[in-house]
Scaffold this active site. Structure first.
Site, mmCIF file in Angstrom:
data_model
loop_
_atom_site.group_PDB
_atom_site.id
_atom_site.type_symbol
_atom_site.label_atom_id
_atom_site.label_comp_id
_atom_site.label_asym_id
_atom_site.label_seq_id
_atom_site.Cartn_x
_atom_site.Cartn_y
_atom_site.Cartn_z
ATOM 1 C CG HIS B 36 -13.662 -17.925 -76.954
ATOM 2 N ND1 HIS B 36 -13.620 -19.835 -75.735
ATOM 3 C CD2 HIS B 36 -13.898 -17.748 -75.575
ATOM 4 C CE1 HIS B 36 -13.496 -19.933 -74.995
ATOM 5 N NE2 HIS B 36 -13.692 -18.464 -74.316
ATOM 6 C CG HIS B 76 -10.308 -16.155 -75.019
ATOM 7 N ND1 HIS B 76 -9.501 -15.224 -74.442
ATOM 8 C CD2 HIS B 76 -10.556 -15.280 -76.268
ATOM 9 C CE1 HIS B 76 -9.217 -14.532 -75.017
ATOM 10 N NE2 HIS B 76 -10.197 -14.336 -75.625
ATOM 11 N N GLY B 124 -5.189 -19.436 -71.189
ATOM 12 C CA GLY B 124 -6.290 -19.623 -70.957
ATOM 13 C C GLY B 124 -6.805 -18.430 -69.543
ATOM 14 N N PRO B 125 -6.027 -19.050 -68.439
ATOM 15 C CG PRO B 125 -6.153 -20.625 -66.997
ATOM 16 C CD PRO B 125 -6.203 -20.112 -67.965
ATOM 17 C CG ASP B 165 -9.596 -5.580 -74.738
ATOM 18 O OD1 ASP B 165 -8.186 -4.879 -75.418
ATOM 19 O OD2 ASP B 165 -9.768 -6.045 -75.904
ATOM 20 C CG ASN B 195 -11.703 -7.749 -79.433
ATOM 21 O OD1 ASN B 195 -11.305 -7.028 -78.100
ATOM 22 N ND2 ASN B 195 -10.756 -9.193 -79.512
ATOM 23 C CB ILE B 197 -15.120 -6.708 -77.365
ATOM 24 C CG1 ILE B 197 -15.895 -5.926 -78.420
ATOM 25 C CG2 ILE B 197 -16.044 -7.669 -77.210
ATOM 26 C CD1 ILE B 197 -16.718 -4.889 -78.274
ATOM 27 C CG HIS B 270 -15.694 -13.139 -76.013
ATOM 28 N ND1 HIS B 270 -14.266 -13.330 -75.749
ATOM 29 C CD2 HIS B 270 -15.465 -14.416 -74.624
ATOM 30 C CE1 HIS B 270 -13.836 -13.483 -74.936
ATOM 31 N NE2 HIS B 270 -14.521 -14.147 -74.323
ATOM 32 C CB SER B 392 13.103 -13.848 -45.276
ATOM 33 O OG SER B 392 13.047 -12.592 -44.840
ATOM 34 C CD GLU B 419 4.807 -11.476 -54.049
ATOM 35 O OE1 GLU B 419 3.576 -11.776 -54.849
ATOM 36 O OE2 GLU B 419 5.330 -11.282 -52.482
ATOM 37 C CG PHE B 445 3.436 -13.136 -49.585
ATOM 38 C CD1 PHE B 445 2.683 -13.044 -49.064
ATOM 39 C CD2 PHE B 445 4.817 -12.777 -48.982
ATOM 40 C CE1 PHE B 445 2.313 -12.051 -48.051
ATOM 41 C CE2 PHE B 445 4.440 -12.354 -48.062
ATOM 42 C CZ PHE B 445 3.365 -11.884 -48.114
ATOM 43 C CG HIS B 481 3.249 -11.356 -43.212
ATOM 44 N ND1 HIS B 481 2.834 -10.135 -42.711
ATOM 45 C CD2 HIS B 481 4.248 -11.285 -43.772
ATOM 46 C CE1 HIS B 481 3.201 -9.202 -43.442
ATOM 47 N NE2 HIS B 481 3.873 -9.803 -44.188
#
Lengths: 678, 678
Positions: B36, B76, B124-125, B165, B195, B197, B270, B392, B419, B445, B481
């Site tokens: 990238h 990236h 990255g994620p 973004d 940017n 994009i 990109h 809980s 979470e 969850f 649940h």
């Protein structure tokens, strides 16, 4: 007659109806000794107002296609919804209210999608309902664009949401509402029940943002009502919401457990019964008779009756319009009937492509793109998009239009980098029953949308997931992007069908299965890398994928196989090449392609034994993912060649060598297995 | 000497250094033919400014505890980070830049946590880095509160983030930033590289919200810089961010692929190499020599040198301060040394409770609460919280304080209903190496926080998840649940340890294992419902849990078992009761408790055969969850009694009866298995 007395009388009736809702909820929770009384007590006035004055619905006909949708995103307030359904005249008898949260009732702890009863979606996991509602509002505009004609506003309904503090905190709601603002979904109204109490205590412990300001940032119309019991103010805000062309957020300052002398405005009112003494104190406080429980005064029924008859008129008028529409626009009407019936048009799959080995290697994500291109013209109900990975997911049909603020006829959705919202919105689209939605992202990011994927399965919705870049062989992007656990994670979900096609032909077949699958969602796991089109899949894949697994190749000399190579997706061609080498070395091997474990598990025993004969105990399972679940197929005599670690950033062929997924590696593993005792 | 020429000269040096960063990134991507380039080209000026003028770090000592943290949430843009590390003088040689995205390099496609090199977290994620940074900013305040003394500001550093973004679109960033505003984490600054994009094209396709306004809603200090190349404006904004006591967002309008004549401001810049011609055109355009590639002019080194020597001074001064601190506050210093070394104090687990059957039934979530209460006083590094399920999850120590805007000494975190942010923040806390963080929510969850859970495993972080309400036996809340697939989903993650304790004693043992586990995260799956304390676990659990599985009970008469009952968690007591009934009927059975498959799989073969002798082929696996993975343990001769469907809302004992998880059901299944051939 002066208006004053009748207004006062109306106000009395309103109050009685509101308190009826409150105490039905209280009594339900008390009888079950389980549940959430506080939210219904606070939200009752708004819900009453909405259901009697604004919601366009016909309780006698819960599935009227042009009904307004009501989504209780704060699903823990389920007792509110069940009380409303009962009073409004839906098929929700008092018996069921009394069986709240009991085995086999239609009044489970959180609302479960049951359109015949008026329950539009399954909610409880917070934020999901908001996302579903955004999908419903998109569906309304899509269907309007497709079917409405001059003088025939067949689709013209609103989506109303009750949301809680918790909904507002969940990221999925943020994502979905940002997109709703972008798309200017003006028929969507979210009432944010700001009771400022969550399970831990006052929301000030963790949440003091200015939600209104945030939604203004999203481009929403934001209003605030300071008193949740002020019907006039709620009414004005609702009218203003209807009049605005932006989606609307109405922040309603409410009181959890309203009326409870000792529990109002405390977390104690949230998730437990009030307790006998407090129920009594609350009833006294609000002037409600202590007995009988589950009391519904005639005025309460009366208050809902006008809405019901108005609803019946609305739906009858719609039928009348539809009748004229059938004459004026017979083709469109036939398509609408077909789609609402969930039927597919004749020849819908006739254009699905077929591939030959000579076509050269092709990534299954590309083959999927070709399948979508082939299906789209025949299946107008097929709509979809990608979470900002369109060129990678191959999800867009060349020349098609985006669904946008300006163009509601577009069928392609630009979800942005919002996988979680995409999942929840796909569910909302599918709930229309007139759309077959699909959504694309990398398989790794299925993790980001896991909650709505699971809810699609729980609701049994026809949604197709286009999960590309399905293994460590996506290569250079590295372990952050390389899925290892995700196939197993999806396979573990009941009612989910996972298909990992071995080549382009299996991919086309997988799309056929996915579109036909009305029992639940289908996840397609597709390669980034190019892989060969295999011999015989052009003939075998259609049936083979439908059955989940099949014998792709047996020993060329017709011998009994000594070993079976079981593989999925991009590991199948590796197995096929290994089989050839093994044959050269005198080892007869069978190759079984297993695109879908779930479909295979559903076949009868005879077929399963045909593919995996009990006597063929030397079985090598090959998959570039977690080994979890493979032992079921390879058995005690077999071996699993999978991944118990994360991948690595490198060109994919280097990764394949380093991680032992070349044909030579498979040959070696097969020979080792053959040499093993057992 | 007038200031003008030297300012101009400095400006020249700045420009050379910035372009060096740009073209290192461009050349890296070009050489790898993957990556990238666009984001590094746009972000280079800001990154340069930050790394040379603001970041307080010592490249010669990457793990200096009081360094500022730099988080590249838009992972990236990794080539940017690697270039910076190289120029700043971290152990990131030019060789590695040239091996970008190749097998075994320290320059993978996305940054992977490697503190010795200066890579603070794996990103990255999208959105995760923002969440990690919030955790780091909390850690800074927590450590400051614990260790700083008058005149000894041992912990006093900032957290700087580059976000894209895409980061802004992800819900996890919304959640985390809302919490950061609530907690008023003033040392956190997020530069939002706007940017405009994304992969699909201009962000206007999907994202046109007013991000600044949204962050104002969160309580952040928001600024905007209109030109990403304007170092003076960036500098002013950075100073203003430092001066403000709120977390800061600086929206920087930048240009992806800056300088590329044909690709700037397009999605083409990109995720793909610019291509040889465009690289040439870009170098010409910015006045950069075409050859050599990977060019680093002396001025560029020079530009970073001052920062490096300032950093060396800072860290030396800190050492000096620490030396005096050791004299003045020897106990605190010893604790700090111990914690930074990752060592546990003597006797840390001595207070863990033990339970006897006579104590009566106890939910394992309650036992976990008691374990936390026992550990907390001895382990000041144990910090944690819950995503609004404190009562809980039993995660809070009675009498402890919350970490809040007002009180930084609190160890308990109120995450709100967030979470996903909780998961990312826990990772940020663990990255401090001086904290052992835990976080609670319902097991269902865990789906909402799956991405950071996976990243904790990928990074090998010591994080403990307290996942309560771990099966359909949570009862009335119903299938929304009730987890079914979640245990399998967690077990599929490499480096993850899942422990589902069978009773209160196994729970205490599980906490011991979790705290000791430095290889990766540990997920505890705990019951809502009360279950008996089992005979012998007080003696066996410590070792048994550590080994993952153990023989809990053999036939009372000493016979060889004819059948083995394998179970986890709340199904173990059911197996124990079934064993008794089977014994009465003359069927000798073994009960194996299997709290952790991963730990068991790691034992040597001798132990595994001792627990599950190959000759004992009649094995019944019992777990109220997906059967996925169980065949490995029961083998061809066995049977799995698990759940291939979703649960149902009802009191838990009714659910147990309806779904066949009573002792009588197990007896029946065992007898059927014994009657089967094989």
């Amino acid at each position: 007659m002066s208006p004053l007395p009748s207004a006062a009388a109306a106000a009395d009736v309103d109050q009685v109806a509101i308190d009826t809702i409150r105490f039905l909820a209280v009594d339900m929770v008390e009888k079950a000794q389980s549940g959430h009384p506080g939210a219904p007590m606070g939200q009752a006035p708004l819900a009453y107002l909405l259901w009697t004055r604004h919601l366009r619905h016909d309780p006698a006909r819960p599935e009227w296609p042009n009904r307004d949708r009501f989504v209780l995103s704060c699903g823990h307030a389920s007792a509110l919804l069940y009380s409303l359904l009962h009073l409004a005249g839906y098929p929700m008898p008092m018996e069921e209210l009394k069986r709240f949260r009991q085995l086999g009732s239609t009044t489970p702890g959180h609302p479960e999608y049951e359109p015949e009863v008026g329950i539009e979606t399954t909610t409880g996991p917070l934020g999901q309902g908001v996302g579903n509602a955004v999908g419903m509002a998109i569906a309304e505009r899509m269907l309007a664009a497709r079917f409405n004609r001059e003088g025939f506003p067949l689709f013209d309904h609103r989506v109303w949401v009750h949301a809680s503090d918790g909904d507002m905190m969940e990221g999925v709601a943020s994502e979905a509402c940002s997109l709703a603002g972008h798309l200017r979904l003006g028929k969507l109204t979210v009432f944010y029940d700001a009771n400022e109490i969550s399970i831990d205590g006052p929301t000030s412990l963790a949440f003091d943002e200015d939600v209104g300001r945030r939604f203004e940032g999203y481009g929403w119309h934001v209003q605030r009502v300071e008193d949740a019991n002020d019907l006039a103010a709620l009414g004005r805000a609702t009218e203003a919401a209807k009049a605005d062309e932006r989606p609307s957020l109405v922040v309603v300052r409410s009181h959890i457990g309203y009326g409870s002398p000792n529990k109002q405005d405390t977390a104690d009112a949230h998730g437990s019964p009030l307790g006998g003494d407090e129920v009594e104190a609350t009833k006294r406080n609000l002037g409600w008779p202590l007995e009988p429980t589950f009391r519904v005064p005639e005025e309460a029924h009366e208050a809902f009756r006008a809405a019901a008859s108005r609803g019946a008129e609305l739906s009858a008028a719609w039928d009348e319009m539809l009748g004229r529409y059938r004459d004026a626009h017979p083709e469109a009407a036939a398509e609408l009937d077909r789609r609402l019936a969930g039927a597919l048009p004749d020849g819908w799959d006739a254009g699905l492509p077929s591939f030959a080995p000579g076509d050269g290697p092709i990534a299954t994500r590309s083959a999927s793109g070709k399948a979508i291109a082939a299906l789209a013209p025949k299946l107008p109900e097929l709509v979809g998009g990608s979470a900002d990975l369109t060129p990678s997911n191959n999800t867009r049909v060349e020349g098609g239009a985006d669904f946008s603020r300006e163009d509601r006829s577009g069928r392609y959705l630009r979800f942005g980098v919002r996988e979680h919202a995409m999942g929840a919105i796909l569910n909302g689209l599918a709930l229309s029953k007139a759309l077959i939605p699909y959504g694309g992202t990398f398989l790794i990011f299925s993790d980001y949308m896991k909650p709505p994927v699971r809810l699609a399965a729980l609701m049994g919705l026809r949604v197709v997931y286009v999960f590309t870049h399905d293994s460590i062989f996506l290569g250079e992007d590295g372990p952050t992007h390389q899925p290892v656990s995700q196939l197993a994670s999806l396979r573990a979900i009941p009612r989910m069908t996972v298909i990992r096609p071995a080549d382009a032909n299996e991919t086309a077949a997988a799309w056929r299965v996915a579109v036909e699958n009305r029992e639940g969602p289908t996840a397609l796991a597709l390669t980034r890398q190019k892989i060969p089109v295999l011999e015989r899949t052009a003939e075998l894949a259609a049936e083979g994928v439908r059955r989940g697994a099949y014998v792709l190749a047996d020993p060329p000399g017709g011998e009994e196989p000594a070993v079976a190579l079981l593989a999925t997706g991009s590991e199948v061609w590796v197995a096929v090449e290994a089989q050839r080498t093994l044959a050269e070395r005198g080892v007869p091997a069978r190759v079984v392609s297993m695109p879908s474990w779930e479909l295979f598990a559903r076949q009868d025993e005879a077929y399963r034994r045909e593919v995996l004969p009990p006597g063929l105990r030397k079985r090598l399972g090959i998959e570039a993912g977690s080994p979890l679940g493979w032992h079921r197929w390879v058995g005690d005599g077999g071996e699993v060649h999978a991944l118990e670690r994360f991948g690595e950033s490198a060109p994919w062929k280097d990764v394949a060598r380093a991680y032992g997924f070349t044909p030579d590696d498979v040959v070696r593993h097969a020979e080792e297995l053959l040499g093993r005792d057992g």
